[in-house]
Design an enzyme around this catalytic site. Structure first.
Site, PDB file in Angstrom:
ATOM      1  N   ASP A  11       0.680  -1.443   0.133  1.00  0.00           N
ATOM      2  CA  ASP A  11      -0.136   0.327  -0.207  1.00  0.00           C
ATOM      3  C   ASP A  11       1.055   1.248   0.211  1.00  0.00           C
ATOM      4  OD1 ASP A  11      -2.423   1.523   0.404  1.00  0.00           O
ATOM      5  OD2 ASP A  11      -2.009   1.543   2.871  1.00  0.00           O
ATOM      6  N   ASP A  13      -0.136   5.287   1.306  1.00  0.00           N
ATOM      7  CA  ASP A  13      -0.517   6.472   2.125  1.00  0.00           C
ATOM      8  C   ASP A  13      -0.473   5.004   3.233  1.00  0.00           C
ATOM      9  OD1 ASP A  13      -0.617   8.978   1.365  1.00  0.00           O
ATOM     10  OD2 ASP A  13      -2.148   7.726  -0.605  1.00  0.00           O
TER      11      ASP A  13
END
Length: 210
Positions: A11, A13
């Site tokens: 991922d 953020d």
């Protein structure tokens, strides 16, 4: 703990970069400009911007509302930084990686550049899938582009929806943070080490939760 994988799917953020303040500023400014109650943003962390916009604006304003958020988010980048261990982790796994994010492609490019994170060749964004996290589609697409079995991949996430997405795709999950439902949980990527040998990625974790 020592585990082997064909690839690591990160991922963005909250996992590789910290853009928390910038994200919050962008959404609050967007809500004010669009006349939306900011309380409607509660519980939206980790969800694609298009889904948030669709939930808060009438259909005829979805396209313009998303475009406005993207403009704000790509121009307000103050405080966006790389997280501990992220550069080391992404460098160590080399080409055996992808970034799987709920951000649009333009926002992803702006934030990774601001944080000083090198470009990742395989990138799956909200622009690339119709159904984002927590659906498995983003992680399945990343594994497909890497030509690996998702069941032989590690999904690295910091949100419940992201971990649910990776789990639904068949990946082993590594949670970044605390109190997360993941196969392994660490405070940040500085608590793990990756090594590549013989085309396989080995994960060495100092702190674990099974």
């Amino acid at each position: 703990m020592r585990l082997e994988f064909d690839a690591v799917l990160f991922d963005l953020d909250g996992t590789l970069i910290d853009s928390t303040a910038a994200v919050r500023r962008a959404w609050l400014r967007w809500a004010e400009e669009e006349g939306v109650d900011p309380a409607g943003l509660d519980g939206t962390k980790g969800k694609p911007a298009k889904d948030i916009v669709a939930a808060l604006l009438p259909p005829e304003r979805h396209e313009s509302g998303l475009a406005r958020y993207s403009h704000i988010a790509t121009h307000d980048l103050e405080g966006v930084v790389v997280l501990p261990g992220a550069l080391e982790a992404t460098t160590a796994v080399g080409d055996h990686k992808a970034i799987v994010t709920s951000c649009t492609r333009d926002v992803t490019a702006a934030r990774t550049t601001a944080a000083g994170l090198p470009v990742t060749e395989v990138l799956v964004t909200a622009d690339d899938v119709e159904r984002g996290k927590p659906e498995p589609v983003p992680y399945l697409k990343a594994a497909e582009q890497l030509r690996v079995d998702p069941r032989r991949c590690l999904a690295v996430e910091d949100t419940a929806s992201g971990l649910a997405s990776g789990r639904a795709a068949g990946c082993t999950t590594l949670g970044i943070g605390t109190d997360l439902d993941a196969d392994i949980v660490v405070p940040d990527l500085s608590h793990v080490r990756f090594e590549v040998s013989g085309g396989r990625v080995t994960l060495l974790a100092r702190t674990e939760q099974v």
